[in-house]
Design an enzyme around this catalytic site. Structure first.
Site, PDB file in Angstrom:
ATOM      1  N   GLY A 146      45.091 -75.071  25.760  1.00  0.00           N
ATOM      2  CA  GLY A 146      44.538 -75.357  24.437  1.00  0.00           C
ATOM      3  C   GLY A 146      44.887 -74.310  23.396  1.00  0.00           C
ATOM      4  O   GLY A 146      44.323 -74.299  22.309  1.00  0.00           O
ATOM      5  N   SER A 168      49.187 -76.388  27.288  1.00  0.00           N
ATOM      6  CA  SER A 168      49.952 -76.643  26.057  1.00  0.00           C
ATOM      7  C   SER A 168      51.290 -77.327  26.315  1.00  0.00           C
ATOM      8  O   SER A 168      52.268 -77.087  25.613  1.00  0.00           O
ATOM      9  CB  SER A 168      50.138 -75.348  25.260  1.00  0.00           C
ATOM     10  OG  SER A 168      48.875 -74.850  24.848  1.00  0.00           O
ATOM     11  N   ASN A 178      44.137 -85.251  30.657  1.00  0.00           N
ATOM     12  CA  ASN A 178      42.766 -84.747  30.728  1.00  0.00           C
ATOM     13  C   ASN A 178      42.178 -84.782  29.319  1.00  0.00           C
ATOM     14  O   ASN A 178      42.502 -83.930  28.498  1.00  0.00           O
ATOM     15  CB  ASN A 178      42.781 -83.304  31.275  1.00  0.00           C
ATOM     16  CG  ASN A 178      41.405 -82.655  31.226  1.00  0.00           C
ATOM     17  OD1 ASN A 178      40.398 -83.340  31.065  1.00  0.00           O
ATOM     18  ND2 ASN A 178      41.367 -81.340  31.365  1.00  0.00           N
ATOM     19  N   HIS A 222      39.004 -76.778  37.195  1.00  0.00           N
ATOM     20  CA  HIS A 222      39.596 -76.500  35.884  1.00  0.00           C
ATOM     21  C   HIS A 222      39.008 -75.181  35.357  1.00  0.00           C
ATOM     22  O   HIS A 222      37.826 -74.902  35.563  1.00  0.00           O
ATOM     23  CB  HIS A 222      39.296 -77.658  34.923  1.00  0.00           C
ATOM     24  CG  HIS A 222      40.110 -77.599  33.672  1.00  0.00           C
ATOM     25  ND1 HIS A 222      39.822 -76.723  32.655  1.00  0.00           N
ATOM     26  CD2 HIS A 222      41.215 -78.287  33.278  1.00  0.00           C
ATOM     27  CE1 HIS A 222      40.713 -76.885  31.677  1.00  0.00           C
ATOM     28  NE2 HIS A 222      41.574 -77.827  32.042  1.00  0.00           N
ATOM     29  N   GLU A 253      47.545 -73.854  35.981  1.00  0.00           N
ATOM     30  CA  GLU A 253      47.237 -73.818  34.557  1.00  0.00           C
ATOM     31  C   GLU A 253      46.873 -72.390  34.147  1.00  0.00           C
ATOM     32  O   GLU A 253      45.709 -71.989  34.292  1.00  0.00           O
ATOM     33  CB  GLU A 253      46.051 -74.739  34.249  1.00  0.00           C
ATOM     34  CG  GLU A 253      46.292 -76.178  34.595  1.00  0.00           C
ATOM     35  CD  GLU A 253      45.472 -77.100  33.712  1.00  0.00           C
ATOM     36  OE1 GLU A 253      46.060 -77.962  33.072  1.00  0.00           O
ATOM     37  OE2 GLU A 253      44.240 -76.922  33.644  1.00  0.00           O
ATOM     38  N   GLU A 256      38.024 -74.333  32.548  1.00  0.00           N
ATOM     39  CA  GLU A 256      36.846 -74.504  31.680  1.00  0.00           C
ATOM     40  C   GLU A 256      35.590 -74.690  32.528  1.00  0.00           C
ATOM     41  O   GLU A 256      34.506 -74.218  32.174  1.00  0.00           O
ATOM     42  CB  GLU A 256      37.064 -75.691  30.723  1.00  0.00           C
ATOM     43  CG  GLU A 256      38.100 -75.342  29.652  1.00  0.00           C
ATOM     44  CD  GLU A 256      38.869 -76.519  29.090  1.00  0.00           C
ATOM     45  OE1 GLU A 256      38.472 -77.673  29.301  1.00  0.00           O
ATOM     46  OE2 GLU A 256      39.910 -76.274  28.441  1.00  0.00           O
ATOM     47  N   LYS A 295      39.256 -84.200  28.383  1.00  0.00           N
ATOM     48  CA  LYS A 295      38.136 -83.267  28.216  1.00  0.00           C
ATOM     49  C   LYS A 295      36.945 -84.002  27.571  1.00  0.00           C
ATOM     50  O   LYS A 295      36.796 -85.205  27.769  1.00  0.00           O
ATOM     51  CB  LYS A 295      38.555 -82.048  27.400  1.00  0.00           C
ATOM     52  CG  LYS A 295      39.860 -81.428  27.910  1.00  0.00           C
ATOM     53  CD  LYS A 295      40.094 -80.063  27.374  1.00  0.00           C
ATOM     54  CE  LYS A 295      41.498 -79.629  27.709  1.00  0.00           C
ATOM     55  NZ  LYS A 295      41.686 -78.220  27.600  1.00  0.00           N
TER      56      LYS A 295
HETATM   57  C1  PEP Z   1      44.048 -78.878  30.323  1.00  0.00           C
HETATM   58  O1  PEP Z   1      42.950 -78.902  29.812  1.00  0.00           O
HETATM   59  O2  PEP Z   1      44.163 -79.149  31.523  1.00  0.00           O
HETATM   60  C2  PEP Z   1      45.206 -78.559  29.490  1.00  0.00           C
HETATM   61  C3  PEP Z   1      46.340 -78.340  30.070  1.00  0.00           C
HETATM   62  O3  PEP Z   1      44.985 -78.504  28.126  1.00  0.00           O
HETATM   63  P1  PEP Z   1      46.101 -78.366  26.982  1.00  0.00           P
HETATM   64  O4  PEP Z   1      47.245 -79.252  27.350  1.00  0.00           O
HETATM   65  O5  PEP Z   1      45.424 -78.785  25.737  1.00  0.00           O
HETATM   66  O6  PEP Z   1      46.525 -76.926  26.973  1.00  0.00           O
END
Ligand code: PEP
Length: 260
Positions: A176, A216, A9, A98, A170, A100, A11
């Site tokens: 992040g 992460s 992803n 997601h 998640e 976000e 983003k």
């Molecule tokens: C995500 O945005 O789906 C995600 C898992 O981000 P990150 O790996 O940067 O935590």
């Protein structure tokens, strides 16, 4: 053992040239692999065609995905992109729900469900994200939060629709932030999600449904996370922007499948 899935992803990152370079670099690095793992790249929507062009080549090692879709079918919705448009470009996967998008764009479970139905009607696999905030985890509400997200979306699907859906757990506190759920925390929640799918759709559906971990996940912790019995792969944010790290994550998925 089921193959693993690794989804990148991106983003809202990369300009056009950088996006081209990133795709080419991943493509080059994957050239010598005969992957059991399914790899999906989800760039910003404006670069969807870049990724579908590469993904449509005979020897491509990845699928094309995007990060969002309109809840509406078509018409006067300025700025929106429909599932039908994505299907006409051979986009195969789409992330929905997601955290976000839930946080900054008001994506509720009801909207996530509408988007999911649009995608399913157009043969695009929805990758539905769920997960709790830090406060919810601290208050011991994480199972309830995730259960509600699943019940208000997936529980309304028919078994035929459910067969084509993927789930990504998640935890918001891990996205992040550099703070990853421990393998035990990821396993515990993914097993719980699988039990919810079993309760509604039966054992076979629970076994077959792909449930990914995201938050992460990186080149260092991917192997341990992917080794958990209920973790079918990863949704990768930051690390998917670095080709070497992303390849290492794919290698971790390959290792787990080959060792089993
Ligand atoms: C995500 O945005 O789906 C995600 C898992 O981000 P990150 O790996 O940067 O935590």
């Amino acid at each position: 053992m089921k193959s693993k899935i690794v989804i990148g992803n991106w983003k809202m990152n990369k300009d056009f040239e950088e996006a081209e370079d990133l795709i080419s670099s991943i493509e080059e690095k994957l050239e010598n692999y005969n992957l059991a793992t399914e790899v999906v790249l989800c760039p910003p929507m404006v670069y969807a065609e870049l990724v579908t062009d590469h993904a449509s080549q005979d020897d491509s090692q990845f699928y094309a995905g995007v990060q969002n879709v309109s809840e509406y079918e078509n018409g006067a919705y300025t700025g929106e992109v429909s599932a039908e448009m994505l299907a006409s470009m051979d986009v195969s996967f789409c992330i929905i729900g997601h955290s976000e998008r839930r946080k900054y764009f008001g994506e509720t479970n009801a909207i996530v469900l509408k988007k999911m139905l649009r995608l399913l009607a157009n043969d695009i696999v929805p990758v539905m994200c769920c997960g709790e905030s830090l406060d919810e985890r601290k208050a011991g509400k994480h199972f309830d939060v995730v259960r509600q997200q699943i019940e208000e979306t997936l529980y309304t699907l028919t078994p035929e629709q459910m067969e084509n859906v993927m789930i990504a757990y998640e935890p918001i506190w891990a996205i992040g932030t550099g703070e990853t759920a421990t393998p035990a925390q990821a396993q515990e929640m993914l097993a719980y999600i699988r039990s919810l799918i079993e309760k509604k759709f039966g054992t076979q559906m629970a076994v077959d449904t792909y449930i990914l971990y995201g938050g992460s996940c990186n080149a260092k912790n991917a192997l341990e996370l992917f080794s958990q019995p209920d973790v079918d792969g990863g949704l990768i944010g930051g690390a998917s922007l670095k080709p070497d790290d992303f390849i290492k994550i794919i290698e971790a998925a390959e290792t787990v499948v080959k060792d089993n």
